[in-house]
Scaffold this motif. Structure first.
Motif, PDB file in Angstrom:
ATOM      1  N   ILE A   1       0.842  -1.202   0.000  1.00 15.55           N
ATOM      2  CA  ILE A   1       0.000   0.000   0.000  1.00 15.55           C
ATOM      3  C   ILE A   1       0.879   1.255   0.000  1.00 15.55           C
ATOM      4  N   ASP A   2       2.080   1.119  -0.523  1.00 15.80           N
ATOM      5  CA  ASP A   2       2.993   2.262  -0.595  1.00 15.80           C
ATOM      6  C   ASP A   2       2.422   3.414  -1.419  1.00 15.80           C
ATOM      7  N   GLU A   3       1.567   3.087  -2.388  1.00 20.66           N
ATOM      8  CA  GLU A   3       0.983   4.147  -3.214  1.00 20.66           C
ATOM      9  C   GLU A   3      -0.084   4.946  -2.470  1.00 20.66           C
ATOM     10  N   PHE A   4      -0.400   4.504  -1.257  1.00 26.52           N
ATOM     11  CA  PHE A   4      -1.375   5.204  -0.418  1.00 26.52           C
ATOM     12  C   PHE A   4      -0.685   5.629   0.881  1.00 26.52           C
ATOM     13  N   PRO A   5       0.186   6.635   0.838  1.00 27.30           N
ATOM     14  CA  PRO A   5       1.013   6.974   2.007  1.00 27.30           C
ATOM     15  C   PRO A   5       0.233   7.372   3.252  1.00 27.30           C
ATOM     16  N   ASN A   6      -0.887   8.061   3.079  1.00 28.58           N
ATOM     17  CA  ASN A   6      -1.682   8.445   4.250  1.00 28.58           C
ATOM     18  C   ASN A   6      -2.310   7.226   4.913  1.00 28.58           C
ATOM     19  N   LEU A   7      -2.776   6.312   4.081  1.00 20.71           N
ATOM     20  CA  LEU A   7      -3.374   5.087   4.613  1.00 20.71           C
ATOM     21  C   LEU A   7      -2.308   4.210   5.275  1.00 20.71           C
ATOM     22  N   LYS A   8      -1.148   4.127   4.654  1.00 17.69           N
ATOM     23  CA  LYS A   8      -0.061   3.336   5.232  1.00 17.69           C
ATOM     24  C   LYS A   8       0.350   3.891   6.592  1.00 17.69           C
ATOM     25  N   ALA A   9       0.453   5.206   6.702  1.00 19.76           N
ATOM     26  CA  ALA A   9       0.797   5.835   7.981  1.00 19.76           C
ATOM     27  C   ALA A   9      -0.282   5.580   9.022  1.00 19.76           C
ATOM     28  N   TRP A  10      -1.535   5.583   8.577  1.00 18.85           N
ATOM     29  CA  TRP A  10      -2.677   5.298   9.469  1.00 18.85           C
ATOM     30  C   TRP A  10      -2.590   3.883  10.021  1.00 18.85           C
ATOM     31  N   VAL A  11      -2.282   2.914   9.164  1.00 19.25           N
ATOM     32  CA  VAL A  11      -2.116   1.529   9.622  1.00 19.25           C
ATOM     33  C   VAL A  11      -0.990   1.443  10.641  1.00 19.25           C
ATOM     34  N   GLU A  12       0.136   2.058  10.328  1.00 17.16           N
ATOM     35  CA  GLU A  12       1.287   2.013  11.237  1.00 17.16           C
ATOM     36  C   GLU A  12       0.971   2.696  12.560  1.00 17.16           C
ATOM     37  N   ARG A  13       0.160   3.739  12.521  1.00 18.02           N
ATOM     38  CA  ARG A  13      -0.235   4.447  13.743  1.00 18.02           C
ATOM     39  C   ARG A  13      -1.080   3.535  14.635  1.00 18.02           C
ATOM     40  N   ILE A  14      -2.019   2.827  14.025  1.00 21.65           N
ATOM     41  CA  ILE A  14      -2.887   1.948  14.814  1.00 21.65           C
ATOM     42  C   ILE A  14      -2.130   0.705  15.270  1.00 21.65           C
ATOM     43  N   ASP A  15      -1.099   0.332  14.522  1.00 20.26           N
ATOM     44  CA  ASP A  15      -0.246  -0.795  14.935  1.00 20.26           C
ATOM     45  C   ASP A  15       0.307  -0.599  16.345  1.00 20.26           C
ATOM     46  N   THR A  16       0.419   0.643  16.789  1.00 15.96           N
ATOM     47  CA  THR A  16       1.046   0.934  18.081  1.00 15.96           C
ATOM     48  C   THR A  16       0.037   0.986  19.233  1.00 15.96           C
ATOM     49  N   ARG A  17      -1.247   0.779  18.946  1.00 14.45           N
ATOM     50  CA  ARG A  17      -2.257   0.854  20.003  1.00 14.45           C
ATOM     51  C   ARG A  17      -2.328  -0.483  20.759  1.00 14.45           C
ATOM     52  N   PRO A  18      -1.962  -0.488  22.033  1.00 18.74           N
ATOM     53  CA  PRO A  18      -1.925  -1.747  22.804  1.00 18.74           C
ATOM     54  C   PRO A  18      -3.262  -2.484  22.837  1.00 18.74           C
ATOM     55  N   ALA A  19      -4.367  -1.757  23.023  1.00 17.31           N
ATOM     56  CA  ALA A  19      -5.674  -2.417  23.118  1.00 17.31           C
ATOM     57  C   ALA A  19      -6.045  -3.092  21.805  1.00 17.31           C
ATOM     58  N   THR A  20      -5.793  -2.398  20.698  1.00 17.24           N
ATOM     59  CA  THR A  20      -6.082  -2.980  19.388  1.00 17.24           C
ATOM     60  C   THR A  20      -5.238  -4.225  19.154  1.00 17.24           C
ATOM     61  N   GLN A  21      -3.960  -4.141  19.483  1.00 17.59           N
ATOM     62  CA  GLN A  21      -3.085  -5.293  19.285  1.00 17.59           C
ATOM     63  C   GLN A  21      -3.512  -6.472  20.156  1.00 17.59           C
ATOM     64  N   LYS A  22      -4.000  -6.190  21.353  1.00 15.11           N
ATOM     65  CA  LYS A  22      -4.515  -7.265  22.206  1.00 15.11           C
ATOM     66  C   LYS A  22      -5.729  -7.919  21.557  1.00 15.11           C
ATOM     67  N   GLY A  23      -6.587  -7.094  20.968  1.00 11.58           N
ATOM     68  CA  GLY A  23      -7.784  -7.621  20.308  1.00 11.58           C
ATOM     69  C   GLY A  23      -7.467  -8.488  19.113  1.00 11.58           C
ATOM     70  N   LEU A  24      -6.352  -8.198  18.434  1.00 12.62           N
ATOM     71  CA  LEU A  24      -5.960  -8.997  17.275  1.00 12.62           C
ATOM     72  C   LEU A  24      -5.520 -10.403  17.666  1.00 12.62           C
ATOM     73  N   ASN A  25      -5.230 -10.605  18.930  1.00  8.61           N
ATOM     74  CA  ASN A  25      -4.743 -11.895  19.409  1.00  8.61           C
ATOM     75  C   ASN A  25      -5.818 -12.697  20.134  1.00  8.61           C
ATOM     76  N   VAL A  26      -7.064 -12.457  19.763  1.00  9.27           N
ATOM     77  CA  VAL A  26      -8.210 -13.174  20.317  1.00  9.27           C
ATOM     78  C   VAL A  26      -8.934 -13.880  19.172  1.00  9.27           C
ATOM     79  N   PRO A  27      -9.231 -15.154  19.302  1.00  8.77           N
ATOM     80  CA  PRO A  27      -8.980 -16.057  20.434  1.00  8.77           C
ATOM     81  C   PRO A  27      -7.651 -16.804  20.318  1.00  8.77           C
TER      82      PRO A  27
END
Length: 243
Positions: free
Chosen positions: A185-211
């Motif tokens: 998604i390099d051609e979408f720099p704003n979206l790529k930055a948005w994904v990387e920003r959410i990658d750092t959210r602890p609660a979201t990352q915890k949710g990705l590891n369920v179940p």
């Protein structure tokens, strides 16, 4: 607000983790029941009483007379309306902001999710490769990503420049773009930055590891695991279609 008493029925798919991400971001306590999709537990009578459509995720709110809710978007909105008094994810007192959040939530539900789901089928699961279908899905995904990329211009998040349900519900699908036939998604720099920003959210990352541990991360980092999973699904499809 009463203490929530919720059971989440889910699996570690892109769609399944949407519910757990919302639960974690809202800080709602919940129990988890893993639904074994390959064993077809989703079609067993006990689960069909919760979701007659036989899909995950679903929840049962035991504190509200065992009220069942199915469909990831419906679950997310239900949780916000009942257990988000601080308006962490869904505004209540600003009608315009609330509408904007819900618009992007519906954009995900009607555009991103079904398109990527269809792409997953043709790109990964269907035993025969159909170039037209694969390319058509990839082009539509990129078109949708372009809409998001433009909307994120000069912003960190989709609505009100803060993390809302619009971001929480969209992120699990978009971070798995490679699985859906869009390797970069390099051609979408704003979206790529948005994904990387959410990658750092602890609660979201915890949710990705369920179940189970984050499957998209595992498939991205271990192509052999991805190929093993794809071969399993293709084998089941061949049996179903007598191919």
């Amino acid at each position: 607000m009463t203490t929530p008493d919720i059971t989440l029925y889910t699996s570690g798919t892109q769609n399944g983790v949407k519910a757990s991400v919302v639960l974690e971001e809202l800080g709602i306590p919940y129990k988890v029941k893993q639904v074994e999709l390959l064993k077809k537990e989703q079609y067993e009578p006990w689960f069909l009483k919760i979701n007659p459509n036989g899909k995950i995720p679903a929840i049962v709110d035991h504190g509200k007379e065992d009220f069942p809710v199915f469909e990831s978007t419906a679950i997310a909105i239900y949780l916000c309306e009942n257990y988000d008094p601080e308006e962490k994810l869904l505004p209540k007192n600003d009608p315009k902001l609330r509408s904007q959040v819900i618009q992007w939530v519906m954009f995900e539900a009607s555009g991103i999710a079904p398109t990527q789901g269809q792409s997953n089928f043709y790109c990964r699961y269907f035993p025969e490769k159909i170039p037209f279908a694969i390319n058509n899905c990839a082009n539509e995904i990129k078109r949708l990503y372009g809409v998001l990329n433009k909307s994120l211009e000069g912003k960190e998040y989709l609505v009100g420049n803060k993390f809302t349900l619009a971001d929480a519900i969209s992120y699990p699908m978009i971070r798995g773009h490679f699985f859906s036939g869009v390797e970069s998604i390099d051609e979408f720099p704003n979206l790529k930055a948005w994904v990387e920003r959410i990658d750092t959210r602890p609660a979201t990352q915890k949710g990705l590891n369920v179940p189970v541990p984050d499957q998209m991360k595992e498939y991205r980092e271990n192509p052999e695991k991805l190929e093993e999973f794809v071969q399993t699904i293709q084998s089941l499809i061949k049996k179903r279609l007598n191919m």
